[in-house]
Scaffold this motif. Structure first.
Motif, PDB file in Angstrom:
ATOM      1  N   LYS A  55      -4.397  14.988 -27.628  1.00 11.30           N
ATOM      2  CA  LYS A  55      -5.830  15.263 -27.793  1.00 11.30           C
ATOM      3  C   LYS A  55      -6.175  16.720 -27.538  1.00 11.30           C
ATOM      4  CE  LYS A  55      -7.449  11.538 -25.336  1.00 11.30           C
ATOM      5  NZ  LYS A  55      -8.465  10.854 -24.548  1.00 11.30           N
ATOM      6  N   PHE A  56      -5.373  17.402 -26.739  1.00 12.28           N
ATOM      7  CA  PHE A  56      -5.709  18.756 -26.322  1.00 12.28           C
ATOM      8  C   PHE A  56      -5.116  19.794 -27.258  1.00 12.28           C
ATOM      9  CE2 PHE A  56      -5.847  16.254 -22.379  1.00 12.28           C
ATOM     10  CZ  PHE A  56      -7.190  16.417 -22.108  1.00 12.28           C
ATOM     11  N   ASN A  57      -5.715  20.963 -27.238  1.00  8.09           N
ATOM     12  CA  ASN A  57      -5.234  22.084 -28.026  1.00  8.09           C
ATOM     13  C   ASN A  57      -3.816  22.421 -27.566  1.00  8.09           C
ATOM     14  OD1 ASN A  57      -4.554  24.833 -28.658  1.00  8.09           O
ATOM     15  ND2 ASN A  57      -6.686  25.155 -29.202  1.00  8.09           N
ATOM     16  N   TYR A  58      -2.860  22.210 -28.447  1.00  9.03           N
ATOM     17  CA  TYR A  58      -1.443  22.360 -28.105  1.00  9.03           C
ATOM     18  C   TYR A  58      -1.121  23.767 -27.605  1.00  9.03           C
ATOM     19  CZ  TYR A  58       3.606  22.417 -28.592  1.00  9.03           C
ATOM     20  OH  TYR A  58       4.942  22.551 -28.349  1.00  9.03           O
ATOM     21  N   ASP A 110       2.116  16.436 -12.826  1.00  5.17           N
ATOM     22  CA  ASP A 110       2.431  16.181 -14.232  1.00  5.17           C
ATOM     23  C   ASP A 110       1.515  17.052 -15.096  1.00  5.17           C
ATOM     24  OD1 ASP A 110       0.126  14.033 -15.394  1.00  5.17           O
ATOM     25  OD2 ASP A 110       0.386  14.077 -13.206  1.00  5.17           O
ATOM     26  N   PRO A 111       1.887  17.285 -16.348  1.00  7.75           N
ATOM     27  CA  PRO A 111       1.114  18.195 -17.199  1.00  7.75           C
ATOM     28  C   PRO A 111      -0.364  17.842 -17.347  1.00  7.75           C
ATOM     29  CG  PRO A 111       3.231  17.792 -18.189  1.00  7.75           C
ATOM     30  CD  PRO A 111       3.132  16.880 -17.003  1.00  7.75           C
ATOM     31  N   LEU A 112      -0.696  16.567 -17.507  1.00  8.41           N
ATOM     32  CA  LEU A 112      -2.108  16.222 -17.665  1.00  8.41           C
ATOM     33  C   LEU A 112      -2.895  16.473 -16.386  1.00  8.41           C
ATOM     34  CD1 LEU A 112      -2.131  12.994 -19.884  1.00  8.41           C
ATOM     35  CD2 LEU A 112      -2.845  15.307 -20.503  1.00  8.41           C
ATOM     36  N   ALA A 113      -2.322  16.164 -15.246  1.00  6.34           N
ATOM     37  CA  ALA A 113      -3.009  16.422 -13.978  1.00  6.34           C
ATOM     38  C   ALA A 113      -3.253  17.927 -13.811  1.00  6.34           C
ATOM     39  CB  ALA A 113      -2.197  15.880 -12.807  1.00  6.34           C
ATOM     40  N   LEU A 114      -2.249  18.733 -14.133  1.00  2.00           N
ATOM     41  CA  LEU A 114      -2.397  20.185 -14.027  1.00  2.00           C
ATOM     42  C   LEU A 114      -3.425  20.705 -15.031  1.00  2.00           C
ATOM     43  CD1 LEU A 114       1.363  21.163 -13.610  1.00  2.00           C
ATOM     44  CD2 LEU A 114      -0.391  21.046 -11.826  1.00  2.00           C
ATOM     45  N   PHE A 115      -3.421  20.137 -16.218  1.00  2.00           N
ATOM     46  CA  PHE A 115      -4.370  20.545 -17.250  1.00  2.00           C
ATOM     47  C   PHE A 115      -5.803  20.241 -16.807  1.00  2.00           C
ATOM     48  CE2 PHE A 115      -6.759  20.156 -21.180  1.00  2.00           C
ATOM     49  CZ  PHE A 115      -6.368  21.294 -21.859  1.00  2.00           C
ATOM     50  N   TYR A 116      -6.024  19.024 -16.294  1.00  2.00           N
ATOM     51  CA  TYR A 116      -7.366  18.643 -15.830  1.00  2.00           C
ATOM     52  C   TYR A 116      -7.801  19.516 -14.652  1.00  2.00           C
ATOM     53  CZ  TYR A 116      -7.526  14.539 -18.847  1.00  2.00           C
ATOM     54  OH  TYR A 116      -7.565  13.709 -19.938  1.00  2.00           O
ATOM     55  N   LYS A 117      -6.861  19.895 -13.806  1.00  2.00           N
ATOM     56  CA  LYS A 117      -7.184  20.759 -12.670  1.00  2.00           C
ATOM     57  C   LYS A 117      -7.668  22.119 -13.169  1.00  2.00           C
ATOM     58  CE  LYS A 117      -5.209  22.847  -8.549  1.00  2.00           C
ATOM     59  NZ  LYS A 117      -3.993  23.133  -7.802  1.00  2.00           N
ATOM     60  N   ILE A 118      -6.960  22.699 -14.125  1.00  2.00           N
ATOM     61  CA  ILE A 118      -7.357  23.989 -14.699  1.00  2.00           C
ATOM     62  C   ILE A 118      -8.715  23.860 -15.380  1.00  2.00           C
ATOM     63  CG2 ILE A 118      -6.826  25.643 -16.537  1.00  2.00           C
ATOM     64  CD1 ILE A 118      -3.848  25.189 -15.829  1.00  2.00           C
ATOM     65  N   LYS A 119      -8.883  22.789 -16.111  1.00  2.00           N
ATOM     66  CA  LYS A 119     -10.148  22.559 -16.820  1.00  2.00           C
ATOM     67  C   LYS A 119     -11.311  22.447 -15.826  1.00  2.00           C
ATOM     68  CE  LYS A 119     -11.654  19.642 -20.589  1.00  2.00           C
ATOM     69  NZ  LYS A 119     -11.423  18.446 -21.340  1.00  2.00           N
ATOM     70  N   ARG A 120     -11.095  21.718 -14.729  1.00  2.00           N
ATOM     71  CA  ARG A 120     -12.116  21.537 -13.697  1.00  2.00           C
ATOM     72  C   ARG A 120     -12.438  22.884 -13.030  1.00  2.00           C
ATOM     73  NH1 ARG A 120     -10.040  17.243 -11.938  1.00  2.00           N
ATOM     74  NH2 ARG A 120      -8.580  18.199 -10.520  1.00  2.00           N
TER      75      ARG A 120
END
Length: 147
Positions: free
Chosen positions: A38-41, A99-109
């Motif tokens: 779903k996210f920009n690769y 994991d990558p999604l957790a890290l991604f959501y952290k950056i996004k937050r």
């Protein structure tokens, strides 16, 4: 190889169970992969070091699981120790929010909080500048009284 195939399947089932619980679904690994898609690769790969590796390994692990469950005899030479090790590492990453999604959501937050803070500062500055003539006079009188 038979033992590695069995060990891989057991580890995969454990991972699948965890992701099923996280997603409240019966297709946890698939849901995780779909979330990654779903996210920009390009953005994700640049921000998260192991994004691409995790994505490819998850798809490969799912493929191997399907092969062992449906197409290939269990005694075939399909799994390697590195496949089993990767499942273990990813499982630990999920538990530790690495994991990558957790890290991604952290950056996004963090980015979202930064934007909110900047907007709040701009609003405060705008409010300070947006005083009526009467408010400016009262402010000057208050300053004079304090002297």
């Amino acid at each position: 190889m038979y033992d590695l195939n069995i060990e891989f399947l057991e580890k995969y089932k454990k991972l699948e169970k965890l992701l099923n619980e996280m997603y409240s679904s019966a297709r946890g690994v698939n849901d995780y992969i779909l979330d990654m898609e779903k996210f920009n690769y390009d953005y994700a790969v640049n921000k998260i070091n192991n994004w691409d590796e995790t994505y490819k390994n998850l798809k490969h692990s799912r493929w191997m699981r399907n092969q062992l469950a449906h197409d290939v005899p269990i005694y075939s030479e399909l799994c390697e120790q590195s496949d089993v090790n990767w499942i273990d590492e990813f499982y630990c990453d999920l538990f530790n929010y690495k994991d990558p999604l957790a890290l991604f959501y952290k950056i996004k937050r963090e980015n979202s909080n930064s934007i909110k803070n900047n907007v709040a500062k701009e609003n405060d500055e705008f409010k300070k500048e947006d005083k009526s003539f009467f408010e400016k006079i009262i402010e000057k009188i208050k300053k004079l009284i304090k002297l």
